[in-house]
Scaffold this motif. Structure first.
Motif, PDB file in Angstrom:
ATOM      1  N   LEU A 152       9.997  -7.455  33.543  1.00  0.00           N
ATOM      2  CA  LEU A 152       8.815  -7.423  32.563  1.00  0.00           C
ATOM      3  C   LEU A 152       8.579  -5.979  32.163  1.00  0.00           C
ATOM      4  O   LEU A 152       7.921  -5.786  31.208  1.00  0.00           O
ATOM      5  CB  LEU A 152       7.728  -7.611  33.555  1.00  0.00           C
ATOM      6  N   LEU A 193       8.242  -4.685  28.629  1.00  0.00           N
ATOM      7  CA  LEU A 193       7.232  -3.863  28.289  1.00  0.00           C
ATOM      8  C   LEU A 193       7.254  -2.634  27.297  1.00  0.00           C
ATOM      9  O   LEU A 193       6.647  -2.479  26.227  1.00  0.00           O
ATOM     10  CB  LEU A 193       6.097  -3.659  29.253  1.00  0.00           C
ATOM     11  N   ILE A 221       5.091   7.753  25.723  1.00  0.00           N
ATOM     12  CA  ILE A 221       4.101   6.579  26.108  1.00  0.00           C
ATOM     13  C   ILE A 221       4.733   5.287  26.688  1.00  0.00           C
ATOM     14  O   ILE A 221       4.467   4.481  27.602  1.00  0.00           O
ATOM     15  CB  ILE A 221       3.208   6.369  24.812  1.00  0.00           C
ATOM     16  N   MET A 231       6.739   4.747  29.997  1.00  0.00           N
ATOM     17  CA  MET A 231       6.029   4.893  31.030  1.00  0.00           C
ATOM     18  C   MET A 231       6.426   3.608  32.088  1.00  0.00           C
ATOM     19  O   MET A 231       6.539   3.767  33.220  1.00  0.00           O
ATOM     20  CB  MET A 231       4.513   5.242  30.820  1.00  0.00           C
ATOM     21  N   MET A 237       7.980   3.734  35.918  1.00  0.00           N
ATOM     22  CA  MET A 237       7.428   3.300  37.135  1.00  0.00           C
ATOM     23  C   MET A 237       8.219   2.177  37.668  1.00  0.00           C
ATOM     24  O   MET A 237       8.507   2.147  38.841  1.00  0.00           O
ATOM     25  CB  MET A 237       6.256   2.615  36.695  1.00  0.00           C
ATOM     26  N   ILE A 269      -2.492   3.395  26.907  1.00  0.00           N
ATOM     27  CA  ILE A 269      -2.392   4.711  27.251  1.00  0.00           C
ATOM     28  C   ILE A 269      -2.996   4.869  28.589  1.00  0.00           C
ATOM     29  O   ILE A 269      -2.477   5.175  29.903  1.00  0.00           O
ATOM     30  CB  ILE A 269      -2.883   5.772  26.431  1.00  0.00           C
ATOM     31  N   PHE A 273      -1.383   2.492  31.262  1.00  0.00           N
ATOM     32  CA  PHE A 273      -0.052   3.021  31.749  1.00  0.00           C
ATOM     33  C   PHE A 273      -0.316   4.165  32.623  1.00  0.00           C
ATOM     34  O   PHE A 273       0.290   4.459  33.602  1.00  0.00           O
ATOM     35  CB  PHE A 273       0.881   3.524  30.664  1.00  0.00           C
ATOM     36  N   VAL A 274      -1.386   4.958  32.611  1.00  0.00           N
ATOM     37  CA  VAL A 274      -1.675   6.205  33.506  1.00  0.00           C
ATOM     38  C   VAL A 274      -2.197   5.364  34.707  1.00  0.00           C
ATOM     39  O   VAL A 274      -2.092   5.964  35.856  1.00  0.00           O
ATOM     40  CB  VAL A 274      -2.886   6.967  32.799  1.00  0.00           C
ATOM     41  N   ILE A 323      -1.663   2.305  36.015  1.00  0.00           N
ATOM     42  CA  ILE A 323      -1.052   1.468  36.929  1.00  0.00           C
ATOM     43  C   ILE A 323      -0.618   2.076  38.338  1.00  0.00           C
ATOM     44  O   ILE A 323      -0.651   1.325  39.360  1.00  0.00           O
ATOM     45  CB  ILE A 323       0.348   0.907  36.270  1.00  0.00           C
ATOM     46  N   PRO A 324      -0.053   3.347  38.503  1.00  0.00           N
ATOM     47  CA  PRO A 324       0.487   3.644  39.622  1.00  0.00           C
ATOM     48  C   PRO A 324      -0.644   4.011  40.589  1.00  0.00           C
ATOM     49  O   PRO A 324      -0.355   3.994  41.872  1.00  0.00           O
ATOM     50  CB  PRO A 324       1.033   5.182  39.297  1.00  0.00           C
ATOM     51  N   LEU A 366       2.382  -5.613  35.072  1.00  0.00           N
ATOM     52  CA  LEU A 366       3.258  -5.607  33.987  1.00  0.00           C
ATOM     53  C   LEU A 366       3.379  -6.885  32.964  1.00  0.00           C
ATOM     54  O   LEU A 366       3.328  -6.865  31.816  1.00  0.00           O
ATOM     55  CB  LEU A 366       4.739  -5.313  34.417  1.00  0.00           C
ATOM     56  N   LEU A 377       0.028  -6.928  30.736  1.00  0.00           N
ATOM     57  CA  LEU A 377       0.317  -5.881  29.963  1.00  0.00           C
ATOM     58  C   LEU A 377       1.380  -6.146  28.770  1.00  0.00           C
ATOM     59  O   LEU A 377       0.899  -6.047  27.630  1.00  0.00           O
ATOM     60  CB  LEU A 377       0.697  -4.479  30.350  1.00  0.00           C
TER      61      LEU A 377
END
Lengths: 431, 431
Positions: free
Chosen positions: A116, A120, A148, A151, A155, B83, B86-87, B89-90, B116, B119
């Protein structure tokens, strides 16, 4: 259009019957990749008129009469790739999807997340590439787009491997005083840089029919060959190389299907969409498979082309809008193009002098004063034309592919033969 | 453009300092959503000229002089959304990303895969929506696009919940002879249908400044309100509703930022990109949160509008190219538009008669023969104009939002008060 799609019925059915008995995901991936190639090959002519009608077209500057060719066709290759991948994802997990065989509690969510996350990042890049084709995003903005897009990938790397230690090459160990070096955040910076580099690098080595798809094809084939080799050599890391194959095989399929229309004389252009997408595939495969250094080895021509271009890209030497070779309509051959040295500063002149020392640039001098007035534009293709003389467009594209293939051979030599002088056998098996 | 981006420095820094001490992902999500809203609001005017220059524009048909407005701006809202996501998720996994706190072996890969997968589906739809804006894909092809885009989502559902049993409503239990019904593959078909429906439904109820984003905003706010309610009512399912909030809050942010430019008189259009993206958000949230039935309850106006449109969509009644209200330049108000009934077949006439019984259609008759010659175009907006008389454009958009909000209130009533007549208390808590 419907007719074209229905034509897929018989081969798909045949393949489904063939594959139904085979429980090897790799075989299924291979079959789907063949279908992906056929799908791309069939789909492109069907949608060409739609693309042209909506302004997605460009002029082929290296042909007589500059014919109008549909552009951004990488989007079609990308969509076919995704359909195939979406269909494929359940296959490696088929045991869990059939209720009875495995308990859902044991489901390998981490492996699933790898798929995934990789997809993505790829989809993000496909979208951004297409948006760039449509909107012509500025260089200083678009160079960061892959950051971007990568990312989710970083992760996924973090939670599946998480390792940021690298083995220090034997000759350097005394310098660092240790065998392993903990890179931490810098390792992520390296991977992000790989994503930024690989997406943009394909885009820079472009402009001749078939050359973007051709180089991508050779790199992808090299990655697949390396994966197959490693499957036998290093069973402990089989999982990672299988994942890499699942990503790269359908890409080889769609690239072949696209290349058939993109080869001289082109009836379809890939656009930034294709370049970004292809570049991201290499980053995804390298990062998910944890062999990003090997992927970089396969991209030596791109690295060379980028470093070679730097004096122009950073404006130490004049950089015209287009640096592609030019078409000579009397000889029907491509010739190198030139940049003026009249406004070059001291630093630029120094760079040109260094390149001359390595015989990597050709200078034209004023016949009276003997002063250097022009240099060939600093791209790999211009260099090939300077070294081997003017040649036809398909010949130049073939030439680039041969260079790419030779570099891959060299990469295999380094990776499997010379590596023992740098790492021990065991460390070598790591990635 | 750079200036605009730099303007984000101070508020981002301030927020970072504020958030640094707060370890609640929900608070971080809220802060990021505010930033996403500001980002979208700031970015749209910066890129408007670029969009217009590259042909991404449309005429505002309901204004004097039909001004040219930048189109496909949903892409900007989408990019800002991604954006921020993605920032973000963690953040819910921060304990695992800080080496020391938790062991990586315990990492909740399944939850990570949910993010994931959601998204990936959203990004697919954003790309396909933008491609549709650029290439004007045919109806019969594009209606299936959400099916492709929703595949990762269905797979994630399969491996995280996997349940395809539904509780049979009490009155129907004697009919089925059991309390639970195993739907199997049909449950997946239902979820895929939800994705297809919700993406296309927003697109059909469109055409007036602010109405696409307005309805999406009300639905998203209803979903968020339901999530917050459930967080307190049903702690056992808190995880699912938190995930839903993480997806829907930044969407509320970007929609508000976009709506500011899209409201009458519009300076930006969302295009199919926005409609598809918004629709997919609702599908993602419903499926990942496992409360798809509740999401459908919030979309009653869209369901009504779709069923109401069916006689025209399936050509039982004449369907003109545009069915939006028309602008009367003398009164400066919007008026309903009409379709001819002259060529309507027997089935079409029957449908019109049924709608007339429920007073859901207005008929214009020939003054001499008394024969029905015209009916209002079968859309919710035309119906509102027929019932409440001509009104200004912003008033109509507000009207649609009020209808949407009233339906949400009704949905909450059904979901939390009337449900006990259909399910038991315990079953009610399930989703």
């Amino acid at each position: 259009m419907n007719q074209g799609i229905w034509a897929f019925g018989p081969p798909s059915l045949l393949m489904a019957v063939m594959v139904a008995g085979i429980h090897n995901p790799l075989v299924v991936s291979l079959c789907l990749s063949v279908l992906a190639g056929l799908g791309t090959y069939k789909a492109i002519p069907l949608v060409s008129d739609v693309f042209i009608a909506h302004g997605r077209s460009g002029k082929d500057l290296l042909k007589e009469g500059r014919p109008v060719i549909p552009e951004s066709m990488g989007a079609i290759a990308g969509v076919v790739y995704f359909i195939v991948m979406f269909v494929f994802i359940p296959v490696p997990f088929i045991g869990w999807f059939r209720d009875s065989e495995y308990a859902l509690a044991d489901f390998p969510h981490n492996k699933f997340a790898q798929f995934l996350g990789g997809l993505l990042s790829l989809m993000s890049m496909l979208f951004l590439g297409f948006a760039d084709d449509v909107l012509d995003i500025r260089w200083r903005v678009k160079i960061w787009l892959p950051l971007i897009a990568s990312m989710p990938l970083l992760m996924v790397y973090c939670v599946t491997y998480g390792g940021t230690d690298v083995v220090v090459p034997i000759p350097l160990r005394s310098l660092f005083g240790q065998k392993m070096l903990h890179l931490g955040i810098f390792y992520y910076a390296f991977m992000a840089a790989l994503a930024i580099f690989s997406t943009n690098a394909i885009n820079i080595l472009a402009g001749v029919n078939g050359v973007e798809a051709g180089q991508s094809l050779v790199i992808a084939l090299s990655i697949a060959a390396n994966d197959f080799l490693q499957l036998h050599r290093n069973p402990a890391r089989a999982e990672a190389h299988l994942t890499s194959l699942y990503f790269v095989l359908p890409f080889i399929g769609v690239t072949l299907g696209f290349l058939k229309h993109n080869w001289y004389p082109a009836r379809a252009f890939g656009g930034d969409t294709l370049c970004y997408f292809a570049g991201m595939i290499f980053a995804v495969v390298g990062i998910l498979g944890n062999f990003s250094k090997t992927v970089l080895l396969f991209m030596v021509p791109q690295i060379f082309n980028f470093i070679y271009s730097c004096p122009q890209l950073f404006h130490f030497v004049e950089c015209p809008r287009h640096r592609m070779p030019s078409y000579n309509s009397s000889t029907k051959l491509l010739e190198p193009t030139w940049c003026s040295l009249s406004k070059t500063g001291k630093l630029g002149r120094l760079m040109i002098r260094i390149l001359r020392t390595f015989r990597l640039v050709h200078i034209r001098r004023d016949p009276k004063t003997g002063e250097a007035v022009q240099a060939n534009n600093l791209t790999l293709m211009n260099l090939l034309l300077v070294k081997f003389g003017p040649m036809s467009e398909p010949r130049l594209a073939t030439f680039v592919m041969i260079v790419q293939a030779l570099c891959s051979c060299l990469a295999f030599l380094i990776r499997y033969r010379l590596v023992k002088f740098v790492y021990n056998e065991v460390e070598d098996n790591r990635n």
